[in-house]
Design a protein around this motif. Structure first.
Motif, PDB file in Angstrom:
ATOM      1  N   VAL A  14       0.795  -1.121  -0.102  1.00 56.55           N
ATOM      2  CA  VAL A  14       0.136   0.023  -0.086  1.00 56.55           C
ATOM      3  C   VAL A  14       0.926   1.342   0.010  1.00 56.55           C
ATOM      4  N   VAL A  15       0.572   2.180  -1.058  1.00 53.38           N
ATOM      5  CA  VAL A  15       1.305   3.285  -0.781  1.00 53.38           C
ATOM      6  C   VAL A  15       0.317   4.490  -0.242  1.00 53.38           C
ATOM      7  N   ILE A  16       0.932   5.417   0.601  1.00 49.69           N
ATOM      8  CA  ILE A  16       0.289   6.262   1.332  1.00 49.69           C
ATOM      9  C   ILE A  16       0.607   7.726   0.845  1.00 49.69           C
ATOM     10  N   SER A  17      -0.343   8.533   0.988  1.00 49.08           N
ATOM     11  CA  SER A  17      -0.026  10.124   0.466  1.00 49.08           C
ATOM     12  C   SER A  17       1.451  10.616   0.965  1.00 49.08           C
ATOM     13  N   ARG A  18       2.213  11.165   0.279  1.00 50.29           N
ATOM     14  CA  ARG A  18       3.402  11.767   0.855  1.00 50.29           C
ATOM     15  C   ARG A  18       3.019  13.049   1.673  1.00 50.29           C
ATOM     16  N   TRP A  19       1.879  13.480   1.738  1.00 45.01           N
ATOM     17  CA  TRP A  19       1.533  14.478   2.730  1.00 45.01           C
ATOM     18  C   TRP A  19       0.925  14.140   3.979  1.00 45.01           C
ATOM     19  N   GLU A  20       0.826  13.068   4.039  1.00 49.26           N
ATOM     20  CA  GLU A  20       0.129  12.565   5.398  1.00 49.26           C
ATOM     21  C   GLU A  20       1.383  12.755   6.682  1.00 49.26           C
ATOM     22  N   PRO A  21       0.596  13.610   7.770  1.00 51.57           N
ATOM     23  CA  PRO A  21       1.624  14.152   8.686  1.00 51.57           C
ATOM     24  C   PRO A  21       1.992  13.116   9.670  1.00 51.57           C
ATOM     25  N   THR A  22       2.730  12.057   9.364  1.00 48.77           N
ATOM     26  CA  THR A  22       3.032  10.975  10.092  1.00 48.77           C
ATOM     27  C   THR A  22       3.917  11.345  11.151  1.00 48.77           C
ATOM     28  N   SER A  23       4.926  12.352  11.072  1.00 51.45           N
ATOM     29  CA  SER A  23       5.808  12.754  12.303  1.00 51.45           C
ATOM     30  C   SER A  23       5.343  13.911  12.963  1.00 51.45           C
ATOM     31  N   GLN A  24       4.000  14.272  12.801  1.00 50.95           N
ATOM     32  CA  GLN A  24       3.400  15.484  13.305  1.00 50.95           C
ATOM     33  C   GLN A  24       2.169  15.116  14.215  1.00 50.95           C
ATOM     34  N   THR A  25       1.748  13.780  14.320  1.00 44.54           N
ATOM     35  CA  THR A  25       0.724  13.284  14.833  1.00 44.54           C
ATOM     36  C   THR A  25       1.183  12.204  15.966  1.00 44.54           C
ATOM     37  N   CYS A  26       0.598  12.337  17.217  1.00 43.73           N
ATOM     38  CA  CYS A  26       0.707  11.356  18.203  1.00 43.73           C
ATOM     39  C   CYS A  26       0.264  10.022  17.597  1.00 43.73           C
ATOM     40  N   SER A  27       0.925   8.994  17.758  1.00 46.67           N
ATOM     41  CA  SER A  27       0.543   7.496  17.325  1.00 46.67           C
ATOM     42  C   SER A  27      -0.302   6.828  18.377  1.00 46.67           C
ATOM     43  N   ASP A  28      -0.447   7.371  19.611  1.00 48.93           N
ATOM     44  CA  ASP A  28      -1.341   6.755  20.522  1.00 48.93           C
ATOM     45  C   ASP A  28      -2.688   7.540  20.630  1.00 48.93           C
ATOM     46  N   CYS A  29      -2.834   8.819  20.747  1.00 48.59           N
ATOM     47  CA  CYS A  29      -3.810   9.435  20.699  1.00 48.59           C
ATOM     48  C   CYS A  29      -4.498  10.239  19.644  1.00 48.59           C
ATOM     49  N   GLY A  30      -3.438  10.351  18.767  1.00 50.07           N
ATOM     50  CA  GLY A  30      -3.915  11.098  17.355  1.00 50.07           C
ATOM     51  C   GLY A  30      -3.917  12.551  17.382  1.00 50.07           C
ATOM     52  N   TYR A  31      -3.405  13.190  18.542  1.00 55.96           N
ATOM     53  CA  TYR A  31      -3.095  14.660  18.558  1.00 55.96           C
ATOM     54  C   TYR A  31      -2.387  15.081  17.575  1.00 55.96           C
ATOM     55  N   GLN A  32      -2.254  16.102  16.975  1.00 56.72           N
ATOM     56  CA  GLN A  32      -1.607  16.844  15.855  1.00 56.72           C
ATOM     57  C   GLN A  32      -0.912  17.987  16.403  1.00 56.72           C
ATOM     58  N   TRP A  33       0.296  17.823  16.667  1.00 57.72           N
ATOM     59  CA  TRP A  33       1.216  18.863  17.321  1.00 57.72           C
ATOM     60  C   TRP A  33       1.727  19.956  16.141  1.00 57.72           C
ATOM     61  N   GLY A  34       1.819  19.359  14.908  1.00 52.92           N
ATOM     62  CA  GLY A  34       2.177  20.417  14.049  1.00 52.92           C
ATOM     63  C   GLY A  34       3.526  19.925  13.564  1.00 52.92           C
ATOM     64  N   LYS A  35       4.073  21.037  12.699  1.00 55.32           N
ATOM     65  CA  LYS A  35       5.491  20.812  12.067  1.00 55.32           C
ATOM     66  C   LYS A  35       6.461  20.834  13.113  1.00 55.32           C
ATOM     67  N   LEU A  36       7.420  19.953  12.973  1.00 57.01           N
ATOM     68  CA  LEU A  36       8.692  19.954  13.944  1.00 57.01           C
ATOM     69  C   LEU A  36       9.980  19.968  13.190  1.00 57.01           C
ATOM     70  N   ASP A  37      10.725  20.642  13.821  1.00 63.36           N
ATOM     71  CA  ASP A  37      12.284  20.908  13.144  1.00 63.36           C
ATOM     72  C   ASP A  37      12.543  19.631  13.052  1.00 63.36           C
ATOM     73  N   LEU A  38      13.579  19.411  12.059  1.00 59.63           N
ATOM     74  CA  LEU A  38      14.153  17.905  11.764  1.00 59.63           C
ATOM     75  C   LEU A  38      15.097  17.672  12.818  1.00 59.63           C
ATOM     76  N   SER A  39      15.759  18.786  13.519  1.00 61.83           N
ATOM     77  CA  SER A  39      16.575  18.286  14.979  1.00 61.83           C
ATOM     78  C   SER A  39      15.957  17.876  15.879  1.00 61.83           C
ATOM     79  N   VAL A  40      14.614  17.949  15.807  1.00 60.45           N
ATOM     80  CA  VAL A  40      13.704  17.316  17.153  1.00 60.45           C
ATOM     81  C   VAL A  40      13.486  15.853  17.024  1.00 60.45           C
ATOM     82  N   ARG A  41      14.349  15.007  17.705  1.00 57.52           N
ATOM     83  CA  ARG A  41      14.245  13.607  17.655  1.00 57.52           C
ATOM     84  C   ARG A  41      13.267  13.086  18.396  1.00 57.52           C
ATOM     85  N   GLU A  42      12.748  13.627  19.716  1.00 57.79           N
ATOM     86  CA  GLU A  42      11.971  12.862  20.415  1.00 57.79           C
ATOM     87  C   GLU A  42      11.023  14.114  21.061  1.00 57.79           C
TER      88      GLU A  42
END
Length: 105
Positions: A14-42
């Protein structure tokens, strides 16, 4: 390459959309915290308080989109076609109590 290997071993690819905010969304509760700088690792989710490694969190979100737990319907304008019976049980992603003691809450 992934498509060919999936076909060879009888797996679904399955191919997903390249615009899916996978690193901007909590995988547990689904809350979207928004765009993060790439230096933010945790990150610690401000909604549920769970601690996430950026890449692990994104991989969990990618898997959820791929199997139909969530989808990019806002962007693609389509509904999820995966039947509920086809979705595997979600694994627990909660951190251990010892790891929580590292944070001063």
């Amino acid at each position: 390459m992934c498509q060919a290997k999936s076909d060879k071993f009888g797996r679904e690819f399955v191919v997903i959309s390249r615009w899916e905010p996978t690193s901007q969304t909590c995988s547990d509760c689904g809350y979207q915290w928004g765009k993060l700088d790439l230096s933010v690792r945790e990150i610690v989710c401000v909604n549920c308080g769970n601690h996430h490694d950026r890449d692990d969190n994104a991989s969990k979100n990618i898997e959820k989109v791929g199997v139909g737990h969530t989808h990019d319907s806002k962007r693609a304008g389509r509904e999820c076609k995966t039947e509920v019976s086809a979705v595997p049980a979600e694994l627990s992603t909660h951190i251990q109590y010892e790891q929580l003691k590292l944070f001063d809450w």
